[in-house]
Scaffold this motif. Structure first.
Motif, PDB file in Angstrom:
ATOM      1  N   ALA A 173      29.205  45.371 -24.800  1.00  0.00           N
ATOM      2  CA  ALA A 173      29.842  46.597 -24.313  1.00  0.00           C
ATOM      3  C   ALA A 173      28.914  47.802 -24.402  1.00  0.00           C
ATOM      4  CB  ALA A 173      31.129  46.872 -25.088  1.00  0.00           C
ATOM      5  N   LYS A 192      35.506  45.571 -25.113  1.00  0.00           N
ATOM      6  CA  LYS A 192      35.801  45.478 -26.538  1.00  0.00           C
ATOM      7  C   LYS A 192      35.047  46.539 -27.325  1.00  0.00           C
ATOM      8  CE  LYS A 192      37.184  40.658 -26.866  1.00  0.00           C
ATOM      9  NZ  LYS A 192      37.094  39.401 -27.633  1.00  0.00           N
ATOM     10  N   ASN A 193      35.679  46.972 -28.431  1.00  0.00           N
ATOM     11  CA  ASN A 193      34.936  47.827 -29.354  1.00  0.00           C
ATOM     12  C   ASN A 193      33.791  47.009 -29.950  1.00  0.00           C
ATOM     13  OD1 ASN A 193      37.623  46.988 -31.178  1.00  0.00           O
ATOM     14  ND2 ASN A 193      35.707  46.846 -32.316  1.00  0.00           N
ATOM     15  N   ALA A 202      33.528  51.634 -26.734  1.00  0.00           N
ATOM     16  CA  ALA A 202      34.245  50.982 -25.643  1.00  0.00           C
ATOM     17  C   ALA A 202      34.658  51.985 -24.572  1.00  0.00           C
ATOM     18  CB  ALA A 202      35.477  50.253 -26.188  1.00  0.00           C
ATOM     19  N   VAL A 237      40.410  49.428 -22.889  1.00  0.00           N
ATOM     20  CA  VAL A 237      39.861  49.131 -24.214  1.00  0.00           C
ATOM     21  C   VAL A 237      40.506  47.866 -24.768  1.00  0.00           C
ATOM     22  CG1 VAL A 237      39.768  49.924 -26.620  1.00  0.00           C
ATOM     23  CG2 VAL A 237      39.315  51.532 -24.758  1.00  0.00           C
TER      24      VAL A 237
END
Length: 358
Positions: A173, A192-193, A202, A237
């Motif tokens: 990401a 995704k974080n 994100a 997110v």
């Protein structure tokens, strides 16, 4: 296996052992065309995901399936079961199947069925592309949309006409290469974080992918080219936890929603029940699932989706030297919940949402 002659020189290819010809996207699509039924599933799946993310559909987007496909026959069996279950819950849940075939590794390890479909180290990527496309079309023909992860830079040209939803993982990401690739994807994209847990990463990725870009790729005839994009408007997110622990609790969901609003985005959050949110313990995925459903029922409208790692049988197994010793239906990457629990969780969510219409 045929190899191109290895170019020689004093300054290049010093660590290369060979080049293998690769089928072109056009050749693969000609051999395995997207059927009309599969195309209808892709278009309907994309439209449903878009409507959910943008608030036009009050259902929940559920991405469920194996952590990674390693046996194409077992994946097809799973798809048949999931297609039947999807039909039972579709008025409250938009169910799409994880068909993940390209796995990021922290160091080394099996990289997925796209790269090494026989799990022998032969890395027959031509076979991986063919079998993956066959499976994706077969899943779509069941009326079940395909969801996957964007990892290899060339894979979209071969496969993404059969994909309804895609994502960037925690390791990619933050990658500029993958963000600009995501700007070209025709399907909604989740981000995704990062592995550290920070949520702004994100959101920054969504903003980057929503803008026009240009990057190197290949066209359908395998020619190197520059692709110009207009940006992907359907980013969202995905909370998957981080090194400091889970991040599916209400304060994290609210933080993600506020960061998206501050960036000029429509708040749209999916929660991954696996990875750091479950402490990599598949038996805890149900706890995350029920908590997030509770938040949604309590009025958190930014929650648009859930992701569940699920297989025919629970747990995980190492890849044995003797592949005949593999346990059928058990993941060879992250541990998954089994089919019985999967079915129970989706039916529970459906009943809960039925009792609390929006």
């Amino acid at each position: 296996m045929t190899h191109f002659p290895l170019p020689t020189g004093r300054t290049e290819n010093l660590n290369v052992t060979g080049f293998t010809p690769l089928v072109t996207p056009r050749e693969l699509k000609r051999a395995l065309p997207l059927t009309p039924a599969a195309e209808r599933t892709v278009l309907a799946g994309r439209r449903a995901a878009q409507d959910i993310l943008h608030g036009r559909d009050d259902r929940l987007l559920v991405v469920v399936g194996p952590c990674s496909v390693h046996d194409f026959g077992q994946a097809a069996e799973y798809a048949e079961r999931l297609a039947r279950l999807r039909a039972r819950v579709q008025n409250r849940l938009e169910v799409q199947m994880r068909v993940y075939v390209d796995k990021p590794r922290t160091t080394v390890g099996w990289r997925g069925a796209l790269i090494d479909p026989d799990m022998t180290g032969a890395n027959d990527m031509n076979a991986g592309l063919r079998r993956t496309r066959e499976l994706m079309i077969r899943v779509c023909e069941l009326g079940l949309p395909v969801a996957t992860e964007l990892l290899d830079p060339f894979a979209p040209q071969y496969l993404f006409d059969a994909v309804a939803w895609a994502c960037l993982g925690a390791r990619t990401a933050e990658s500029q290469t993958h963000r600009v690739m995501a700007s070209a994807v025709s399907a909604p994209m989740g981000f995704k974080n990062g592995t550290g847990g920070g949520l702004k990463l994100a959101v920054d990725a969504i903003v980057a992918a929503s803008h026009p870009h240009a990057f190197f790729t290949v066209d359908d005839d395998g020619r190197a080219c520059i692709v110009h994009t207009k940006g992907n408007p359907d980013g969202h997110v995905i909370l998957r936890g981080g090194r400091s622990g889970p991040n599916y609790a209400p304060p994290f969901v609210q933080e993600a929603a506020e960061l998206m609003r501050a960036a000029g985005l429509i708040p749209a959050v999916m929660v991954d029940c696996s990875h750091a949110n479950s402490g990599s313990d598949h038996t805890r995925q149900a706890l995350v699932w029920r908590d997030v459903l509770g938040q949604r029922l309590a009025g958190q409208t930014a929650l648009k989706g859930l992701m569940l790692e699920s297989n025919l049988r629970p747990g995980k197994q190492p890849i044995p030297a003797d592949l005949t010793q593999l346990q059928p239906g058990v993941s060879v990457t992250d541990a998954c919940v089994g089919w019985d629990e999967t079915e129970a969780l989706l039916l529970w969510a459906h009943a809960a949402l039925e009792g609390h219409p929006s």
